[in-house]
Design a protein around this motif. Structure first.
Motif, PDB file in Angstrom:
ATOM      1  N   ILE A 161       1.093  -1.249  -0.327  1.00 42.52           N
ATOM      2  CA  ILE A 161       0.009  -0.402  -0.341  1.00 42.52           C
ATOM      3  C   ILE A 161       1.170   1.147   0.628  1.00 42.52           C
ATOM      4  O   ILE A 161       1.814   2.014   1.216  1.00 42.52           O
ATOM      5  CB  ILE A 161      -0.935   0.555   1.235  1.00 42.52           C
ATOM      6  CG1 ILE A 161      -2.034  -1.032   1.220  1.00 42.52           C
ATOM      7  CG2 ILE A 161      -1.615   1.430   1.830  1.00 42.52           C
ATOM      8  CD1 ILE A 161      -2.272  -1.247   2.616  1.00 42.52           C
ATOM      9  N   HIS A 162       0.732   2.309  -1.142  1.00 44.29           N
ATOM     10  CA  HIS A 162       1.477   3.572  -1.064  1.00 44.29           C
ATOM     11  C   HIS A 162       1.049   3.944  -0.043  1.00 44.29           C
ATOM     12  O   HIS A 162      -0.175   4.195   0.098  1.00 44.29           O
ATOM     13  CB  HIS A 162       1.206   4.026  -1.999  1.00 44.29           C
ATOM     14  CG  HIS A 162       2.160   5.376  -2.589  1.00 44.29           C
ATOM     15  ND1 HIS A 162       1.841   5.816  -3.584  1.00 44.29           N
ATOM     16  CD2 HIS A 162       3.964   5.434  -1.989  1.00 44.29           C
ATOM     17  CE1 HIS A 162       2.865   7.022  -3.495  1.00 44.29           C
ATOM     18  NE2 HIS A 162       3.698   6.076  -1.956  1.00 44.29           N
ATOM     19  N   THR A 163       1.782   4.612   0.769  1.00 44.57           N
ATOM     20  CA  THR A 163       1.260   5.608   2.255  1.00 44.57           C
ATOM     21  C   THR A 163       2.911   6.779   2.305  1.00 44.57           C
ATOM     22  O   THR A 163       3.634   6.432   2.941  1.00 44.57           O
ATOM     23  CB  THR A 163       1.875   4.543   3.474  1.00 44.57           C
ATOM     24  OG1 THR A 163       2.985   3.326   3.904  1.00 44.57           O
ATOM     25  CG2 THR A 163       0.371   3.403   3.557  1.00 44.57           C
ATOM     26  N   PRO A 164       2.916   7.760   1.517  1.00 44.95           N
ATOM     27  CA  PRO A 164       3.634   8.666   1.467  1.00 44.95           C
ATOM     28  C   PRO A 164       3.052   9.562   2.532  1.00 44.95           C
ATOM     29  O   PRO A 164       2.159   9.470   3.181  1.00 44.95           O
ATOM     30  CB  PRO A 164       3.451   8.920  -0.382  1.00 44.95           C
ATOM     31  CG  PRO A 164       1.905   8.937   0.187  1.00 44.95           C
ATOM     32  CD  PRO A 164       1.551   7.739   0.397  1.00 44.95           C
ATOM     33  N   GLY A 165       4.469  10.898   2.385  1.00 47.20           N
ATOM     34  CA  GLY A 165       4.581  11.198   3.693  1.00 47.20           C
ATOM     35  C   GLY A 165       5.546  12.277   4.139  1.00 47.20           C
ATOM     36  O   GLY A 165       6.635  12.810   4.387  1.00 47.20           O
ATOM     37  N   HIS A 166       6.035  10.462   4.639  1.00 45.42           N
ATOM     38  CA  HIS A 166       7.453  10.186   5.433  1.00 45.42           C
ATOM     39  C   HIS A 166       8.282  10.780   4.387  1.00 45.42           C
ATOM     40  O   HIS A 166       9.639  11.172   4.553  1.00 45.42           O
ATOM     41  CB  HIS A 166       7.493   8.973   6.597  1.00 45.42           C
ATOM     42  CG  HIS A 166       8.708   8.673   7.096  1.00 45.42           C
ATOM     43  ND1 HIS A 166       8.973   9.729   7.997  1.00 45.42           N
ATOM     44  CD2 HIS A 166       9.455   7.554   7.422  1.00 45.42           C
ATOM     45  CE1 HIS A 166      10.471   9.558   8.439  1.00 45.42           C
ATOM     46  NE2 HIS A 166      10.730   7.803   8.204  1.00 45.42           N
ATOM     47  N   THR A 167       8.158   9.565   3.563  1.00 46.02           N
ATOM     48  CA  THR A 167       8.834   9.794   2.149  1.00 46.02           C
ATOM     49  C   THR A 167       7.969   9.978   1.041  1.00 46.02           C
ATOM     50  O   THR A 167       6.891   8.816   1.170  1.00 46.02           O
ATOM     51  CB  THR A 167      10.334   8.884   1.889  1.00 46.02           C
ATOM     52  OG1 THR A 167       9.840   6.841   1.730  1.00 46.02           O
ATOM     53  CG2 THR A 167      11.113   8.547   3.107  1.00 46.02           C
ATOM     54  N   PRO A 168       8.454   9.689   0.079  1.00 44.63           N
ATOM     55  CA  PRO A 168       7.624  10.502  -1.550  1.00 44.63           C
ATOM     56  C   PRO A 168       6.724   8.481  -1.782  1.00 44.63           C
ATOM     57  O   PRO A 168       5.696   8.415  -2.142  1.00 44.63           O
ATOM     58  CB  PRO A 168       7.838  10.686  -2.432  1.00 44.63           C
ATOM     59  CG  PRO A 168       9.599  11.346  -2.385  1.00 44.63           C
ATOM     60  CD  PRO A 168       9.911  10.672  -0.462  1.00 44.63           C
ATOM     61  N   GLY A 169       7.748   7.926  -1.360  1.00 43.35           N
ATOM     62  CA  GLY A 169       7.715   6.287  -2.024  1.00 43.35           C
ATOM     63  C   GLY A 169       7.831   5.330  -0.884  1.00 43.35           C
ATOM     64  O   GLY A 169       8.112   4.218  -0.912  1.00 43.35           O
ATOM     65  N   HIS A 170       6.798   5.680  -0.118  1.00 44.07           N
ATOM     66  CA  HIS A 170       6.842   4.770   1.488  1.00 44.07           C
ATOM     67  C   HIS A 170       6.085   3.855   1.380  1.00 44.07           C
ATOM     68  O   HIS A 170       4.665   4.221   0.738  1.00 44.07           O
ATOM     69  CB  HIS A 170       6.649   5.520   2.637  1.00 44.07           C
ATOM     70  CG  HIS A 170       6.553   5.156   3.505  1.00 44.07           C
ATOM     71  ND1 HIS A 170       5.927   4.232   4.365  1.00 44.07           N
ATOM     72  CD2 HIS A 170       7.368   4.753   4.732  1.00 44.07           C
ATOM     73  CE1 HIS A 170       5.866   3.446   5.526  1.00 44.07           C
ATOM     74  NE2 HIS A 170       7.180   3.604   5.514  1.00 44.07           N
ATOM     75  N   ILE A 171       6.067   2.494   1.811  1.00 45.78           N
ATOM     76  CA  ILE A 171       4.662   1.643   1.765  1.00 45.78           C
ATOM     77  C   ILE A 171       5.063   1.167   3.087  1.00 45.78           C
ATOM     78  O   ILE A 171       5.815   1.067   3.489  1.00 45.78           O
ATOM     79  CB  ILE A 171       5.290   0.338   0.089  1.00 45.78           C
ATOM     80  CG1 ILE A 171       6.242  -0.646   1.159  1.00 45.78           C
ATOM     81  CG2 ILE A 171       5.104   1.383  -1.075  1.00 45.78           C
ATOM     82  CD1 ILE A 171       6.590  -1.387  -0.290  1.00 45.78           C
ATOM     83  N   SER A 172       3.810   0.358   2.623  1.00 48.30           N
ATOM     84  CA  SER A 172       3.083  -0.003   4.152  1.00 48.30           C
ATOM     85  C   SER A 172       2.525  -1.795   2.730  1.00 48.30           C
ATOM     86  O   SER A 172       2.387  -1.821   2.196  1.00 48.30           O
ATOM     87  CB  SER A 172       1.962  -0.195   5.168  1.00 48.30           C
ATOM     88  OG  SER A 172       2.751   0.905   5.793  1.00 48.30           O
ATOM     89  N   LEU A 173       2.987  -2.641   4.008  1.00 45.74           N
ATOM     90  CA  LEU A 173       2.323  -3.837   3.769  1.00 45.74           C
ATOM     91  C   LEU A 173       0.917  -4.541   4.311  1.00 45.74           C
ATOM     92  O   LEU A 173       1.498  -4.893   5.868  1.00 45.74           O
ATOM     93  CB  LEU A 173       3.346  -5.052   3.689  1.00 45.74           C
ATOM     94  CG  LEU A 173       4.276  -4.716   3.147  1.00 45.74           C
ATOM     95  CD1 LEU A 173       6.491  -5.311   3.492  1.00 45.74           C
ATOM     96  CD2 LEU A 173       4.371  -5.075   1.195  1.00 45.74           C
ATOM     97  N   PHE A 174       0.129  -5.361   3.559  1.00 45.62           N
ATOM     98  CA  PHE A 174      -1.169  -5.592   4.419  1.00 45.62           C
ATOM     99  C   PHE A 174      -1.496  -7.320   3.757  1.00 45.62           C
ATOM    100  O   PHE A 174      -1.481  -7.053   2.361  1.00 45.62           O
ATOM    101  CB  PHE A 174      -2.562  -4.727   3.995  1.00 45.62           C
ATOM    102  CG  PHE A 174      -3.280  -5.321   4.835  1.00 45.62           C
ATOM    103  CD1 PHE A 174      -3.532  -5.175   6.443  1.00 45.62           C
ATOM    104  CD2 PHE A 174      -4.309  -5.236   4.324  1.00 45.62           C
ATOM    105  CE1 PHE A 174      -4.432  -4.836   6.882  1.00 45.62           C
ATOM    106  CE2 PHE A 174      -5.599  -5.770   4.662  1.00 45.62           C
ATOM    107  CZ  PHE A 174      -5.974  -5.759   6.401  1.00 45.62           C
TER     108      PHE A 174
END
Length: 268
Positions: A161-174
């Motif tokens: 899941i693309h979860t930007p903010g901390h870095t532009p291309g930050h992701i999380s996994l679900f």
């Protein structure tokens, strides 16, 4: 899930969060092994820890999966120094693809450095942040960019899941089957700006590490996106794992108070 015991910043403590999700503390950051050692000697490594931590990571992999263990890939939530620190040494040990979001590519191919941190954020770790490395690395020969369909080729049961903010291309996994969430730094379960809280691992949910977060509007939206998944358990890049009602309650509170409590007044 019982609350995890507090641990030291240097402990290297490992926690089996689920039979196939193992969280390893490497100084100030957590990495994850995804794979069930009762079923296979193969695993996917999520993030690559602090500089100089390769021996700790390899030792823990062998302890968990056997001396003949084999990584099938490394997945990076983002490219900050504490998440890619041992990547070159690990790639010498395990010659595997490294998956990351396309928007992280400039920081992983030697093209761009991360922006300077914001040391005016409250907390001693924030004051120390100008000393943290923010230069890019070049792993072009191993880097594989994720597509916008959520698929991670070596993790068929999970989606990114693309979860930007901390870095532009930050992701999380679900993982939809059990609502397990590997957060990266989209939110934390420790006040990462506070050296005391980092040392004691005092469990308290916060947004991403403020000194390195570049887009607070996107960071707020990313937390809301993850909260909407109603995860049953969350493993963050910083802080102890959290689960069940405590996780959902704290996530709900974080989304409702994020703009007021998490965004620094002097944000850059």
């Amino acid at each position: 899930m019982e609350k995890m015991p507090m641990t030291s910043i240097t402990s290297g403590m490992g926690i089996e969060v689920l039979p196939d999700v193992f969280c390893l503390s490497v100084q100030i950051v957590n990495i994850c092994f995804i794979g069930n050692p009762k079923e296979t000697n193969e695993f996917v490594l999520i993030d690559a820890g602090m500089p100089g931590s390769a021996d700790i990571i390899i030792k823990e992999a062998r302890k968990r999966f056997g001396d003949d263990c084999k990584a099938t890939s490394i997945v990076l939530t983002h490219g900050h120094f504490d998440h890619i620190g041992a990547i070159h040494d690990l790639l010498e040990q395990w010659n595997v693809p490294v998956y990351a979001h396309p928007l992280e590519a400039p920081f992983l191919t030697g093209k761009s450095d991360y922006p300077p941190p914001n040391p005016e954020v409250e907390g001693l770790v924030a004051k120390m942040s100008p000393m943290f490395p923010r230069h890019s690395i070049d792993i072009s020969s191993h880097l594989k960019l994720l597509k916008e369909d959520g698929i991670v080729p070596t993790l068929p049961d999970w989606r990114f899941i693309h979860t930007p903010g901390h870095t532009p291309g930050h992701i999380s996994l679900f993982r939809d089957s059990d609502s397990a969430l590997v957060v990266g730094d989209a939110f934390t379960t420790v006040e990462q700006e506070s050296l005391y809280d980092v040392l004691t691992q005092k469990q308290e949910m916060h947004g991403p590490p403020a000194y390195f977060t570049t887009d607070w509007h996107a960071a707020s939206a990313s937390v809301k996106k993850l909260a909407a998944l109603n995860p049953t358990i969350a493993v963050c890049g910083h802080g102890l794992p959290m689960a069940d009602d405590e996780l959902l309650t704290d996530l709900k509170n974080l989304t409702e108070t994020f703009d007021e409590k998490e965004i620094p007044q002097n944000r850059k």
